[in-house]
Design a protein around this motif. Structure first.
Motif, PDB file in Angstrom:
ATOM      1  N   ILE A  45       0.829  -1.369  -0.024  1.00 37.31           N
ATOM      2  CA  ILE A  45       0.097  -0.162  -0.148  1.00 37.31           C
ATOM      3  C   ILE A  45       0.843   1.297  -0.142  1.00 37.31           C
ATOM      4  CG2 ILE A  45      -1.736   1.327   1.493  1.00 37.31           C
ATOM      5  CD1 ILE A  45      -2.808  -1.519   2.319  1.00 37.31           C
ATOM      6  N   GLY A  46       0.764   2.244  -0.947  1.00 45.50           N
ATOM      7  CA  GLY A  46       1.497   3.327  -1.082  1.00 45.50           C
ATOM      8  C   GLY A  46       0.617   4.673  -0.459  1.00 45.50           C
ATOM      9  N   LEU A  47       1.385   5.330   0.105  1.00 39.72           N
ATOM     10  CA  LEU A  47       0.530   6.733   0.673  1.00 39.72           C
ATOM     11  C   LEU A  47       1.603   7.779   0.141  1.00 39.72           C
ATOM     12  CD1 LEU A  47       0.018   5.711   4.277  1.00 39.72           C
ATOM     13  CD2 LEU A  47      -1.614   5.531   2.359  1.00 39.72           C
ATOM     14  N   THR A  48       0.931   8.686  -0.030  1.00 35.92           N
ATOM     15  CA  THR A  48       1.610  10.337  -0.415  1.00 35.92           C
ATOM     16  C   THR A  48       1.065  11.500   0.347  1.00 35.92           C
ATOM     17  OG1 THR A  48       0.000  10.418  -2.168  1.00 35.92           O
ATOM     18  CG2 THR A  48       1.900   9.538  -3.036  1.00 35.92           C
ATOM     19  N   CYS A  49       1.747  12.523   0.225  1.00 38.92           N
ATOM     20  CA  CYS A  49       1.367  13.693   0.735  1.00 38.92           C
ATOM     21  C   CYS A  49       2.266  14.686   0.181  1.00 38.92           C
ATOM     22  CB  CYS A  49       1.329  13.630   2.354  1.00 38.92           C
ATOM     23  SG  CYS A  49       2.925  13.944   2.946  1.00 38.92           S
ATOM     24  N   ASP A  50       1.846  15.941   0.279  1.00 45.49           N
ATOM     25  CA  ASP A  50       2.249  17.111  -0.423  1.00 45.49           C
ATOM     26  C   ASP A  50       3.121  17.834   0.792  1.00 45.49           C
ATOM     27  OD1 ASP A  50       1.091  16.862  -2.894  1.00 45.49           O
ATOM     28  OD2 ASP A  50      -0.755  17.900  -2.235  1.00 45.49           O
ATOM     29  N   GLU A  51       2.907  17.844   1.680  1.00 43.55           N
ATOM     30  CA  GLU A  51       3.522  18.580   3.040  1.00 43.55           C
ATOM     31  C   GLU A  51       3.789  17.610   4.125  1.00 43.55           C
ATOM     32  OE1 GLU A  51       4.256  21.857   3.208  1.00 43.55           O
ATOM     33  OE2 GLU A  51       3.610  22.079   1.299  1.00 43.55           O
ATOM     34  N   LEU A  52       4.976  17.349   4.655  1.00 49.83           N
ATOM     35  CA  LEU A  52       5.301  16.447   5.673  1.00 49.83           C
ATOM     36  C   LEU A  52       4.823  17.039   7.189  1.00 49.83           C
ATOM     37  CD1 LEU A  52       8.833  15.397   4.614  1.00 49.83           C
ATOM     38  CD2 LEU A  52       6.823  14.213   4.352  1.00 49.83           C
ATOM     39  N   LYS A  53       4.170  16.158   7.984  1.00 46.34           N
ATOM     40  CA  LYS A  53       4.030  16.404   9.086  1.00 46.34           C
ATOM     41  C   LYS A  53       4.897  15.674  10.053  1.00 46.34           C
ATOM     42  CE  LYS A  53      -0.860  17.894   8.721  1.00 46.34           C
ATOM     43  NZ  LYS A  53      -1.991  17.972   9.189  1.00 46.34           N
ATOM     44  N   SER A  54       5.632  16.177  11.209  1.00 43.54           N
ATOM     45  CA  SER A  54       6.560  15.605  12.095  1.00 43.54           C
ATOM     46  C   SER A  54       7.496  14.814  11.214  1.00 43.54           C
ATOM     47  CB  SER A  54       5.869  14.661  12.907  1.00 43.54           C
ATOM     48  OG  SER A  54       4.681  15.046  13.465  1.00 43.54           O
ATOM     49  N   LEU A 152      -8.146   3.731   7.329  1.00 44.40           N
ATOM     50  CA  LEU A 152      -7.274   4.909   7.631  1.00 44.40           C
ATOM     51  C   LEU A 152      -7.984   6.209   7.303  1.00 44.40           C
ATOM     52  CD1 LEU A 152      -4.102   3.421   5.656  1.00 44.40           C
ATOM     53  CD2 LEU A 152      -4.244   3.774   8.062  1.00 44.40           C
ATOM     54  N   LYS A 153      -9.293   6.231   7.001  1.00 45.73           N
ATOM     55  CA  LYS A 153      -9.843   7.388   6.754  1.00 45.73           C
ATOM     56  C   LYS A 153      -9.464   8.724   7.545  1.00 45.73           C
ATOM     57  CE  LYS A 153     -14.326   9.449   6.067  1.00 45.73           C
ATOM     58  NZ  LYS A 153     -13.897  10.755   5.441  1.00 45.73           N
ATOM     59  N   GLU A 154      -9.539   8.435   9.238  1.00 45.60           N
ATOM     60  CA  GLU A 154      -9.426   9.758   9.897  1.00 45.60           C
ATOM     61  C   GLU A 154      -8.091  10.129   9.809  1.00 45.60           C
ATOM     62  OE1 GLU A 154      -9.188  10.009  14.629  1.00 45.60           O
ATOM     63  OE2 GLU A 154     -10.606   8.817  13.939  1.00 45.60           O
ATOM     64  N   LEU A 155      -7.052   9.155   9.613  1.00 44.69           N
ATOM     65  CA  LEU A 155      -5.599   9.516   9.585  1.00 44.69           C
ATOM     66  C   LEU A 155      -5.609  10.383   8.343  1.00 44.69           C
ATOM     67  CD1 LEU A 155      -2.507   9.250  10.397  1.00 44.69           C
ATOM     68  CD2 LEU A 155      -2.521   7.147   8.941  1.00 44.69           C
ATOM     69  N   LEU A 156      -6.055   9.894   6.984  1.00 46.81           N
ATOM     70  CA  LEU A 156      -5.947  10.376   5.861  1.00 46.81           C
ATOM     71  C   LEU A 156      -6.360  11.872   5.709  1.00 46.81           C
ATOM     72  CD1 LEU A 156      -7.152   7.178   3.673  1.00 46.81           C
ATOM     73  CD2 LEU A 156      -4.613   8.116   3.982  1.00 46.81           C
ATOM     74  N   ASP A 157      -7.595  11.928   6.431  1.00 45.77           N
ATOM     75  CA  ASP A 157      -8.431  13.304   6.372  1.00 45.77           C
ATOM     76  C   ASP A 157      -7.607  14.188   7.157  1.00 45.77           C
ATOM     77  OD1 ASP A 157     -10.319  12.021   4.719  1.00 45.77           O
ATOM     78  OD2 ASP A 157     -11.658  11.922   6.505  1.00 45.77           O
ATOM     79  N   SER A 158      -7.066  13.769   8.618  1.00 43.74           N
ATOM     80  CA  SER A 158      -6.479  14.689   9.432  1.00 43.74           C
ATOM     81  C   SER A 158      -5.163  15.110   8.924  1.00 43.74           C
ATOM     82  CB  SER A 158      -6.394  14.143  10.746  1.00 43.74           C
ATOM     83  OG  SER A 158      -5.691  13.012  10.909  1.00 43.74           O
ATOM     84  N   GLU A 159      -4.262  14.193   8.313  1.00 40.23           N
ATOM     85  CA  GLU A 159      -2.770  14.396   7.930  1.00 40.23           C
ATOM     86  C   GLU A 159      -2.560  14.997   6.516  1.00 40.23           C
ATOM     87  OE1 GLU A 159      -0.006  11.964   9.610  1.00 40.23           O
ATOM     88  OE2 GLU A 159      -0.921  11.841  11.431  1.00 40.23           O
ATOM     89  N   GLY A 160      -3.756  15.093   5.557  1.00 40.75           N
ATOM     90  CA  GLY A 160      -3.544  15.280   4.263  1.00 40.75           C
ATOM     91  C   GLY A 160      -2.861  14.157   3.622  1.00 40.75           C
ATOM     92  N   VAL A 161      -2.877  12.858   3.850  1.00 38.38           N
ATOM     93  CA  VAL A 161      -2.163  11.941   3.109  1.00 38.38           C
ATOM     94  C   VAL A 161      -3.397  11.235   2.220  1.00 38.38           C
ATOM     95  CG1 VAL A 161      -1.254   9.777   3.614  1.00 38.38           C
ATOM     96  CG2 VAL A 161      -0.970  11.489   5.246  1.00 38.38           C
TER      97      VAL A 161
END
Length: 180
Positions: A45-54, A152-161
């Motif tokens: 499973i691949g995850l992406t984001c534009d901005e890193l958090k932590s 992972l919905k809550e994580l995806l929504d809260s972290e922009g992933v």
């Protein structure tokens, strides 16, 4: 854009009751996947984001919820389509009003089996995972995307992933890729 992925492995069984072949390309018309059979699965499973958090896309440990489903629901279980024409021939006890199913958004498992059911049949029934699709590699790949999206919905929504892709190997040489 930043990307990470995590892999999961397990053994599972299935039956592709809808399989048809074109002998010109497959060299024969033997539909082996119509048989009850098993595989060593690799899921990524691949995850992406534009901005890193932590400093990270997300912690790899956040994907343990997917590992739990792979380990507890899929590993050494048999996946069958609820619409498979032989399901109730193989397991007529599934028609019993005494059977109780445990359902979630993605699959059904058997929660309660009639007491009069033999021990060997009970053990087989405990290993069934019932889905509402033919469990081909392609459909299983999309299934794991849907599972990951929900879990992972809550994580995806809260972290922009975002889930960027799911890769599924039913054997080391047979691979499927799904992108939403």
């Amino acid at each position: 854009m930043f990307s990470i992925d995590k892999s999961f492995e397990c053994c599972y069984g299935h039956r592709v009751w809808s399989q048809t072949l074109k002998p010109k390309f497959s060299l024969n018309s033997l539909c082996k996947c119509r048989h009850l059979h098993g595989h060593q699965m690799l899921l990524k499973i691949g995850l992406t984001c534009d901005e890193l958090k932590s400093g990270m896309v997300t912690d790899f440990k956040h994907l343990n919820c997917i590992k739990k489903i792979v380990d507890d629901v899929i590993d050494h279980h048999f996946i069958m389509d609820l619409n498979d024409p032989v399901l109730y021939d193989l397991f007529p006890v599934l028609k019993s009003k005494e059977i109780k199913f445990k359902e979630n958004n993605y699959y059904k498992t058997i929660e309660k089996i009639p007491e009069k059911t033999s021990k060997p049949l009970t053990e087989v029934l405990e290993g069934l995972v019932l889905v509402d699709f033919v469990p081909t590699s392609e459909n299983l790949c999309r299934f794991f995307y849907n599972v990951a999206s929900g879990e992972l919905k809550e994580l995806l929504d809260s972290e922009g992933v975002r889930i960027s892709y799911v890769d599924f190997w039913e054997t080391p040489k047979s691979h499927c890729h799904y992108e939403p």
